[in-house]
Design a protein around this motif. Sequence first.
Motif, PDB file in Angstrom:
ATOM      1  N   MET A  96       0.828  -1.205   0.000  1.00 26.89           N
ATOM      2  CA  MET A  96       0.000   0.000   0.000  1.00 26.89           C
ATOM      3  C   MET A  96       0.863   1.257   0.000  1.00 26.89           C
ATOM      4  O   MET A  96       0.562   2.231  -0.680  1.00 26.89           O
ATOM      5  CB  MET A  96      -0.917   0.008   1.217  1.00 26.89           C
ATOM      6  N   LEU A  98       0.855   4.176  -2.749  1.00 27.95           N
ATOM      7  CA  LEU A  98       0.532   5.562  -2.412  1.00 27.95           C
ATOM      8  C   LEU A  98       1.680   6.529  -2.662  1.00 27.95           C
ATOM      9  O   LEU A  98       1.465   7.718  -2.824  1.00 27.95           O
ATOM     10  CB  LEU A  98       0.110   5.655  -0.945  1.00 27.95           C
ATOM     11  N   LEU A 114      -1.223  10.702  -2.288  1.00 29.90           N
ATOM     12  CA  LEU A 114      -1.049  11.287  -0.966  1.00 29.90           C
ATOM     13  C   LEU A 114       0.374  11.805  -0.837  1.00 29.90           C
ATOM     14  O   LEU A 114       1.298  11.179  -1.327  1.00 29.90           O
ATOM     15  CB  LEU A 114      -1.267  10.224   0.113  1.00 29.90           C
ATOM     16  N   PRO A 115       0.565  12.915  -0.146  1.00 31.07           N
ATOM     17  CA  PRO A 115       1.937  13.349   0.129  1.00 31.07           C
ATOM     18  C   PRO A 115       2.550  12.400   1.154  1.00 31.07           C
ATOM     19  O   PRO A 115       1.831  11.854   1.997  1.00 31.07           O
ATOM     20  CB  PRO A 115       1.768  14.741   0.719  1.00 31.07           C
ATOM     21  N   ALA A 121       0.455   8.280   8.560  1.00 31.36           N
ATOM     22  CA  ALA A 121      -0.776   8.507   9.313  1.00 31.36           C
ATOM     23  C   ALA A 121      -1.922   7.696   8.720  1.00 31.36           C
ATOM     24  O   ALA A 121      -2.669   7.046   9.446  1.00 31.36           O
ATOM     25  CB  ALA A 121      -1.113   9.990   9.307  1.00 31.36           C
ATOM     26  N   ALA A 122      -2.015   7.689   7.406  1.00 29.31           N
ATOM     27  CA  ALA A 122      -3.097   6.983   6.731  1.00 29.31           C
ATOM     28  C   ALA A 122      -3.024   5.492   7.021  1.00 29.31           C
ATOM     29  O   ALA A 122      -4.027   4.850   7.354  1.00 29.31           O
ATOM     30  CB  ALA A 122      -3.041   7.242   5.237  1.00 29.31           C
ATOM     31  N   ILE A 123      -1.822   4.937   6.919  1.00 29.45           N
ATOM     32  CA  ILE A 123      -1.673   3.499   7.126  1.00 29.45           C
ATOM     33  C   ILE A 123      -1.885   3.135   8.585  1.00 29.45           C
ATOM     34  O   ILE A 123      -2.555   2.136   8.909  1.00 29.45           O
ATOM     35  CB  ILE A 123      -0.312   3.031   6.587  1.00 29.45           C
ATOM     36  N   ALA A 172      -5.509   3.149   9.238  1.00 31.81           N
ATOM     37  CA  ALA A 172      -6.170   2.006   8.636  1.00 31.81           C
ATOM     38  C   ALA A 172      -5.966   0.741   9.459  1.00 31.81           C
ATOM     39  O   ALA A 172      -6.843  -0.092   9.580  1.00 31.81           O
ATOM     40  CB  ALA A 172      -5.633   1.799   7.222  1.00 31.81           C
ATOM     41  N   SER A 177       4.062  12.667   3.842  1.00 31.25           N
ATOM     42  CA  SER A 177       3.820  12.941   5.260  1.00 31.25           C
ATOM     43  C   SER A 177       2.469  12.394   5.716  1.00 31.25           C
ATOM     44  O   SER A 177       2.282  12.057   6.882  1.00 31.25           O
ATOM     45  CB  SER A 177       3.888  14.443   5.506  1.00 31.25           C
ATOM     46  N   ALA A 178       1.542  12.291   4.793  1.00 34.48           N
ATOM     47  CA  ALA A 178       0.219  11.821   5.166  1.00 34.48           C
ATOM     48  C   ALA A 178       0.133  10.301   5.165  1.00 34.48           C
ATOM     49  O   ALA A 178      -0.792   9.707   5.702  1.00 34.48           O
ATOM     50  CB  ALA A 178      -0.825  12.394   4.214  1.00 34.48           C
TER      51      ALA A 178
END
Lengths: 301, 115
Positions: free
Chosen positions: B79, B83, B100-101, B107-109, B112, B103-104
Amino acid sequence: MTALLLGALGLTLSLVVPGILANADWPDRAPAAAVFLWQAITLAGVLCALGVVLAAPEELTRTSDKPFGAAALVAALVVAAVIVLRLLWSLYGVSKRSRVRRERHRLLVDLLDRVEQRQELGADNVRVLQGALPLAYCVPGREARVVLSDGVLQVLDRPEIDAVLAHEQTHLRHRHEVVMESFTAFYRAVPRPLRSRAPLDAVHLLLEMVADDAASRRTGPGPLRAALERLSDAVPLAEGVAADPKGDARRRRMARLAVSHTRSVGLNAVVTAAALGLLVLPTVILVVPWLGEALDKWPLR
Amino acid sequence: MALGDLEREVMTQLWDSAEPLTVRQVHEGLSRDRDLAYTTVMTVLDRLAKKGVVVQQKADRAYRYTPAQTREEMTASVMLDALTASPDQDAALAYFVGRLPPSALAAAIEAAKKR
């Protein structure tokens, strides 16, 4: 004179036109034609650069003696060859890197695939990853894959999933990766101070729109809109950071799915004609007269 | 059965097992409800080891195989790879939602994983 005109045209095409085109709204109504226009602009820009390199020394040395002219011609040919080789080398590098990365990625998604979750989705190139993070993308290539996370399967209903699949399959069927690879290669071949991301980002968005159009023809704009909305909302972002800083790309995609869909035949025709003109006209108007004149006086005859 | 399916099932066996498995153990696990040659399983494990997704260990004069990453780790890295694709490096993957940048991403992973 020809070199000057070609130079002016080349600079306009590479410095002025991209900015205007990237900010215009009308490409959203004819995305495929607009992609072709971007290709024509880029290619015409390269041709202008080559034209300047070949024409300038000949024009500057037209009055001087033969050996000097010959040296200038050789230098011009070398510079032109360097430009062409640099472009080709960049294209080779980008497509090779992309291919390696896709192959590895495809191997991993094949191994991680949750077969039982995709039985009913139909297409056999779909793979499902375990994970709540909603992700939908495609891995182009000879054995292409469409990858969904089960986050997507949970967040979206069946028509929305079909819309997402139709969107991704369009990317694969139309070989959009080849278009992106060529623009990426061009971007990387341009010397750093002159580089602009505008064509790259604009074409990327336009290809998304082409895929949106195909998906919306298949499932209607409703499910696609809903899917776009839910997937973007569902991706949790770190505070203060946005996937697409101005929210512009998504807003533009949503806006054009909201209005009733009439394909603008006239606009498509005009844009396509403009792209063709861009490729053919400079050559005819500028280069042909110069070539006639130059051949008469070329020092290496 | 297609080779891809077999590779996936071999990986699933290894992921589901608490400890490294020998070729024989993987073969036994897979051939319960079908006819499968021992050498086929050996070849598949060898290929997976060459691709770096499986690690081969020698213990007690027998080779044992274990996944290089857990299923969760491998999913997360796939993932992340999906991304982080940036079109100014290559144009490997295409997306439905925007990129996604970096830096994000973490956090996203993380977010999740928690759900």
